[in-house]
Design an enzyme around this catalytic site. Structure first.
Site, short mmCIF file in Angstrom:
data_model
loop_
_atom_site.label_atom_id
_atom_site.label_comp_id
_atom_site.label_asym_id
_atom_site.label_seq_id
_atom_site.Cartn_x
_atom_site.Cartn_y
_atom_site.Cartn_z
N LEU A 33 0.81 -1.22 0.00
CA LEU A 33 0.00 0.00 0.00
C LEU A 33 0.85 1.27 0.00
O LEU A 33 1.88 1.35 0.65
CB LEU A 33 -0.93 -0.02 1.22
CG LEU A 33 -1.86 -1.24 1.28
CD1 LEU A 33 -2.67 -1.22 2.57
CD2 LEU A 33 -2.77 -1.31 0.06
N GLY A 36 -1.66 6.41 -2.71
CA GLY A 36 -2.82 6.29 -3.60
C GLY A 36 -3.90 5.45 -2.93
O GLY A 36 -5.07 5.85 -2.84
N HIS A 37 -3.50 4.27 -2.42
CA HIS A 37 -4.44 3.42 -1.69
C HIS A 37 -4.97 4.17 -0.46
O HIS A 37 -6.15 4.10 -0.14
CB HIS A 37 -3.74 2.15 -1.21
CG HIS A 37 -3.18 1.28 -2.29
ND1 HIS A 37 -1.84 1.09 -2.47
CD2 HIS A 37 -3.79 0.54 -3.25
CE1 HIS A 37 -1.62 0.26 -3.48
NE2 HIS A 37 -2.79 -0.09 -3.99
N GLY A 147 -9.66 3.70 -7.70
CA GLY A 147 -8.86 4.83 -8.18
C GLY A 147 -9.07 5.11 -9.66
O GLY A 147 -9.22 4.18 -10.45
N LYS A 149 -6.78 6.08 -11.36
CA LYS A 149 -5.51 5.62 -11.95
C LYS A 149 -5.77 4.46 -12.92
O LYS A 149 -5.18 4.35 -13.97
CB LYS A 149 -4.58 5.20 -10.81
CG LYS A 149 -3.48 4.25 -11.17
CD LYS A 149 -2.22 5.01 -11.43
CE LYS A 149 -1.09 4.16 -11.97
NZ LYS A 149 -1.03 2.80 -11.56
N SER A 186 2.23 0.41 -6.98
CA SER A 186 3.07 -0.60 -6.31
C SER A 186 4.20 -1.04 -7.25
O SER A 186 5.27 -1.44 -6.79
CB SER A 186 2.21 -1.81 -5.93
OG SER A 186 1.08 -1.40 -5.20
P1 AMP Z 1 -4.01 -2.02 -6.81
O1 AMP Z 1 -3.51 -2.42 -5.46
O2 AMP Z 1 -2.96 -1.53 -7.72
O3 AMP Z 1 -4.92 -3.06 -7.43
O4 AMP Z 1 -4.95 -0.77 -6.56
C1 AMP Z 1 -6.03 -0.83 -5.67
C2 AMP Z 1 -6.88 0.40 -5.85
O5 AMP Z 1 -6.09 1.57 -5.60
C3 AMP Z 1 -7.41 0.55 -7.28
O6 AMP Z 1 -8.74 1.02 -7.23
C4 AMP Z 1 -6.48 1.56 -7.88
O7 AMP Z 1 -7.06 2.30 -8.93
C5 AMP Z 1 -6.19 2.45 -6.69
N1 AMP Z 1 -4.93 3.17 -6.90
C6 AMP Z 1 -3.72 2.64 -7.20
N2 AMP Z 1 -2.81 3.63 -7.39
C7 AMP Z 1 -3.47 4.79 -7.21
C8 AMP Z 1 -3.08 6.17 -7.27
N3 AMP Z 1 -1.83 6.54 -7.57
N4 AMP Z 1 -4.02 7.10 -7.04
C9 AMP Z 1 -5.31 6.75 -6.75
N5 AMP Z 1 -5.72 5.47 -6.67
C10 AMP Z 1 -4.83 4.51 -6.89
#
Ligand code: AMP
Length: 284
Positions: A33, A36-37, A147, A149, A186
């Site tokens: 994490l 962003g998370h 996100g 993103k 990540s």
């Molecule tokens: P992940 O762990 O990469 O699957 O991301 C989990 C959640 O966090 C997803 O909804 C992503 O879109 C969000 N997320 C990841 N990176 C960012 C970021 N830089 N800004 C905003 N949300 C993010």
């Protein structure tokens, strides 16, 4: 804050909260994490009585030659981030808990999955829709936070909830960036110092896209040509895709408008990074 590994433990906690009339948020993640998370958790914390974070590197959304095995994992760090964010429950299952022997049911989607990451990563969004549906069934959240993103993922989850009549409100959250503009991910941990500098080409190219779109006088084709040229000037970058799409349908557009999303996936060395922007400031 509790950290649990079984579906039954989540269901038991949810049952108690429901009996108390609490509303419940879900923030699905793959862990490792970062801020962003954390921004998703913070918003969830403000808007709900109870916050559940799932941490699960979902094997079925990775292709055979992708980074499932090497994806960064650090549950102790993640636990501390969740604790500090005031999360109530962390659900961190093993893959055997989510996919029992003989698992063979999937949630799929057409149209919205046909471009961008769906084109380069066949089966990725089937894996995402399946795991998110399972998490929705397990947690039964009132609200779920995703996100911007992952713009295509957000559009797909919103559509899935609409199409399949799921009782959850999907909430999109803005992209959180490092001070120099790189979108937090990540996967940034894979980058060498030299690659980390080169990775700025993504956000810089989106700045250029926004500037050109606001100037006016460009259609999507001429804009995309300029963006590709800009990325190709960076020796460590290799384009997977750069597209201008409608934010709801994820289909390529010819003219630029408020509903145009510019999205890209670019390899920096071996690391595939994604980024996107509503270039004329529309809603995502
Ligand atoms: P992940 O762990 O990469 O699957 O991301 C989990 C959640 O966090 C997803 O909804 C992503 O879109 C969000 N997320 C990841 N990176 C960012 C970021 N830089 N800004 C905003 N949300 C993010």
């Amino acid at each position: 804050m509790k950290v649990v590994k079984t579906i039954q433990e989540v269901k038991d906690a949810v049952q108690v909260w429901r009996a108390e009339g609490q509303d419940i948020a879900l923030v699905p993640t793959m862990g490792f994490l970062h801020n962003g998370h954390k921004s998703l958790m913070d918003k969830a914390r403000k808007e709900n009585d109870k916050v559940v974070v799932s941490i699960f590197v979902n094997p079925i959304q990775f292709g055979p030659n992708e980074d499932f095995a090497t994806y960064p994992r650090d549950l102790e760090h993640d636990r501390a981030v969740c604790e500090a964010a005031g999360v109530d429950l962390v659900f961190a299952p093993e893959k055997e808990e989510m996919y029992k022997d003989g698992f063979c049911s999937f949630v799929g989607m057409n149209v919205l999955t046909e471009e961008l990451c769906g084109k380069s990563r066949p089966c990725h969004f089937q894996g995402v829709c399946t795991v998110v549906s399972k998490l929705f069934n397990i947690v039964t959240p009132d609200r779920a936070y995703f996100g911007q993103k992952d713009a295509q993922q957000l559009a797909i989850i919103k559509r899935m909830v609409l199409d399949l009549n799921m009782n959850v409100k999907v909430i999109g959250c803005p992209i959180i960036r490092e001070a120099d503009g790189l979108a937090m991910s990540s996967r940034n941990t894979y980058l060498s110092a030299e690659e980390r500098k080169a990775a700025l080409i993504l956000s810089q190219t989106l700045d250029l896209a926004e500037k050109m779109a606001k100037e006016g006088g460009y259609d999507a084709k001429s804009l995309l040509n300029a963006l590709k040229k800009n990325i190709e000037a960076e020796p460590l970058a290799r384009i997977d895709y750069v597209e201008a799409v409608n934010v709801l349908t994820m289909k390529p557009v010819e003219e630029l408008s408020e509903s145009t999303l510019v999205a890209m996936a670019v390899y920096i060395g071996k690391t595939r990074l994604i980024d996107n922007r509503m270039i004329l400031g529309g809603e995502q």
